[in-house]
Design a protein around this motif. Structure first.
Motif, PDB file in Angstrom:
ATOM      1  N   GLN A 192       1.040 -35.508  31.703  1.00 50.63           N
ATOM      2  CA  GLN A 192       0.647 -36.057  32.998  1.00 50.63           C
ATOM      3  C   GLN A 192       0.345 -37.546  32.896  1.00 50.63           C
ATOM      4  N   ALA A 193      -0.150 -37.981  31.736  1.00 53.43           N
ATOM      5  CA  ALA A 193      -0.468 -39.397  31.530  1.00 53.43           C
ATOM      6  C   ALA A 193       0.777 -40.251  31.394  1.00 53.43           C
ATOM      7  N   GLY A 194       1.930 -39.626  31.182  1.00 54.38           N
ATOM      8  CA  GLY A 194       3.179 -40.371  31.143  1.00 54.38           C
ATOM      9  C   GLY A 194       3.661 -40.764  29.767  1.00 54.38           C
ATOM     10  N   ALA A 195       3.320 -39.988  28.744  1.00 52.21           N
ATOM     11  CA  ALA A 195       3.840 -40.274  27.406  1.00 52.21           C
ATOM     12  C   ALA A 195       5.363 -40.188  27.424  1.00 52.21           C
ATOM     13  N   PRO A 196       6.061 -41.161  26.859  1.00 58.73           N
ATOM     14  CA  PRO A 196       7.529 -41.101  26.838  1.00 58.73           C
ATOM     15  C   PRO A 196       8.031 -39.858  26.113  1.00 58.73           C
ATOM     16  N   ALA A 197       9.184 -39.370  26.526  1.00 59.37           N
ATOM     17  CA  ALA A 197       9.763 -38.160  25.938  1.00 59.37           C
ATOM     18  C   ALA A 197       9.878 -38.304  24.429  1.00 59.37           C
ATOM     19  N   GLY A 198       9.434 -37.279  23.715  1.00 56.45           N
ATOM     20  CA  GLY A 198       9.565 -37.241  22.267  1.00 56.45           C
ATOM     21  C   GLY A 198       8.415 -37.861  21.496  1.00 56.45           C
ATOM     22  N   VAL A 199       7.575 -38.648  22.157  1.00 53.07           N
ATOM     23  CA  VAL A 199       6.460 -39.277  21.446  1.00 53.07           C
ATOM     24  C   VAL A 199       5.445 -38.225  21.007  1.00 53.07           C
ATOM     25  N   PHE A 200       5.109 -37.312  21.909  1.00 53.27           N
ATOM     26  CA  PHE A 200       4.182 -36.212  21.612  1.00 53.27           C
ATOM     27  C   PHE A 200       4.905 -34.894  21.823  1.00 53.27           C
ATOM     28  N   ASN A 201       4.863 -34.040  20.816  1.00 56.90           N
ATOM     29  CA  ASN A 201       5.479 -32.709  20.897  1.00 56.90           C
ATOM     30  C   ASN A 201       4.476 -31.675  20.385  1.00 56.90           C
ATOM     31  N   LEU A 202       4.553 -30.468  20.909  1.00 60.59           N
ATOM     32  CA  LEU A 202       3.683 -29.375  20.465  1.00 60.59           C
ATOM     33  C   LEU A 202       4.509 -28.119  20.245  1.00 60.59           C
ATOM     34  N   VAL A 203       4.358 -27.539  19.067  1.00 62.20           N
ATOM     35  CA  VAL A 203       4.985 -26.257  18.747  1.00 62.20           C
ATOM     36  C   VAL A 203       3.903 -25.343  18.187  1.00 62.20           C
TER      37      VAL A 203
END
Length: 476
Positions: A192-203
């Protein structure tokens, strides 16, 4: 029941490559409260690939852009603090008041402290007046695998994710599969804060699965892990083949040295600290060392604290102790309590079994042992439950020797009104942190240990430096 089967990869919520459901258990009643999916190699590979693609651009962003993202994360986190407290309370059993006043606020505390540190951190420095054309550059290390525990979920997630973001790293977060709900909520906040795609990932996944896949992955540059010494050893071995950096924040067996001139609340304060969060803190003062002249009085005070400690479900209001997190933890703690009895320690409060009135839930009786010697199992092993061991000492030298006679070295504690005594003892204690007279460490203070308690430091400028490489450049 809550359904949270998706992972956050490359800016989107995606289904696992192969279904692998796991129920999340409410430790207060032993009933399933949610279902998640455990990831496999394909999910890990996809998340790492997304992080690798994003690193080229994110690593080159200006400090101001990274600060702005984290400031938006903080604003959204504060707006959803009650949701976060509810999630933590449900998943790992923290009483709701504890979740509201300690667990959830730990996240915003660290985010604010990292923002303060990052605003003045010098990413480019002169070597010195003797070499005016040399520069020292601090650059992001790369793709980071972040593996976090269940006992203080947002404390540990923010201690890893936020400095990684602020230094220009990209990442894959694997939270504990036992308590994943708070981390999934945190992922919503980051998105929601707008992190660019791929910067933060969760598995989501377990240690032998996604944890090992991250530790061995050739495209992961760093692993930051918080958990047991056993798992930290395994991660270090797994990471060795790819020569990645490994940061470890592991267990502890903190000594709380109570001198005769300690303030009158020192013993009570130490016992309450041991029982906080149901004893599930790596920096808990679980060994109380008391000078012989005041030993019997201290034992009685600790017994009274334990006997008066209320225990109850996590959803009940009030200042009580909740359950421990799982059946496995419950069984381990029960076994160690029995071991203390079998090895001759004097049980003065609590003991085996659930507290009176409970036949379900992973509730443990607040337990105090006296006449413990430092070679007993309960003095050597991290119990990770509400169990306090009290040991006598005769001299300052003996207290220091007992405190240091452990494989761990995370936090020790000193109680004395004499500043010379405190400072002298603090210098000789082999631990990454020393807290004195109930004074907590300040904002941005480094958190970490030595020996079997791990390496590296989290928090403040030290937490930023852990995610940075140092580059020396001549002829600038």
């Amino acid at each position: 029941m809550i359904s949270k089967r998706e992972f956050f990869i490359d800016g989107r919520w995606v289904a696992p490559a192969r279904p692998h459901d796991l129920e999340v258990i409410n430790p207060s009643n032993e009933e399933p409260c949610a279902v998640i999916s455990l990831g496999g190699q394909s999910d890990t590979d996809a998340a790492v690939a997304a992080a690798r693609r994003a690193f080229a651009s994110w690593s080159m962003t200006a400090r101001e852009e990274r600060l702005a993202l984290v400031e938006r994360i903080l604003e959204l986190y504060n707006a959803r603090t009650e949701e976060m407290a509810q999630a933590i309370s449900l998943e790992m059993g923290a009483p709701i008041e504890l979740a509201r006043t300690q667990q959830a606020p730990a996240g915003s505390w660290h985010i604010k402290n990292f923002l303060r540190a990052a605003k003045t951190f010098s990413f480019e420095r002169m070597l010195g007046d003797h070499a005016p054309n040399d520069r020292i550059l601090y650059e992001p290390i790369g793709v980071c695998g972040l593996i976090t525990p269940w006992n203080w979920p947002m404390n540990q997630v923010t201690l890893k994710v936020i400095p990684a973001l602020l230094t220009g790293c990209t990442m894959v977060l694997k939270p504990s599969e036992i308590a994943p709900l708070s981390s999934l909520l945190f992922a919503e906040i980051v998105a929601q804060a707008g992190a660019p795609a791929g910067v933060f990932n969760l598995v989501n996944g377990d240690g032998p699965g996604v944890g090992t896949q991250l530790s061995t992955h050739p495209d992961v540059d760093m692993i930051s892990f918080t958990g047991s010494a056993r798992a930290g050893t395994a991660i270090s071995k797994n990471a060795a083949d790819t020569l990645k950096r490994v940061h470890l924040e592991l267990g502890g067996k903190g000594a709380n040295i109570v001198f005769p001139d300690a303030d009158e609340k020192a013993v009570k304060r130490g016992a309450l600290h041991c029982f906080n969060n149901s004893g599930q803190s790596c920096n808990a003062p679980t060994r109380m060392l008391v000078q012989r002249d005041h030993y019997d009085q201290a034992v009685e005070i600790a017994r009274a604290v334990a006997d008066a400690m209320p225990v109850g479900p996590s959803n009940e209001q009030g200042r009580h102790m909740g359950p421990v997190v799982s059946q496995m933890q419950f069984d381990k703690i029960q076994g160690l309590i029995q071991k203390g009895i079998d090895e001759g320690a004097r049980l003065v409060a609590g003991g085996p079994g659930r507290p009176e009135g409970f036949n379900r839930g992973y509730f443990v009786r607040p337990t105090v042992f006296a006449d413990v010697s430092n070679d007993m199992t309960i003095a050597r092993e991290e119990i990770f439950g509400p169990v306090l061991s009290i040991l006598p000492f005769e001299t300052e030298e003996e207290a220091i020797a007992i405190a240091n006679d452990t494989t761990y070295g995370l936090t020790n504690y000193v109680q004395s009104q004499n500043s010379e005594t405190r400072q002298r003892v603090a210098r000789r204690l082999r631990s990454g942190m020393v807290e004195m007279n109930g004074q907590p460490r300040g904002a941005g203070s480094p958190f970490g240990g030595m020996k079997a308690s791990g390496n590296g430091r989290e928090g403040g400028v030290w937490g930023l430096e852990d995610f940075l490489e140092v580059k020396a450049v001549s002829g600038w």
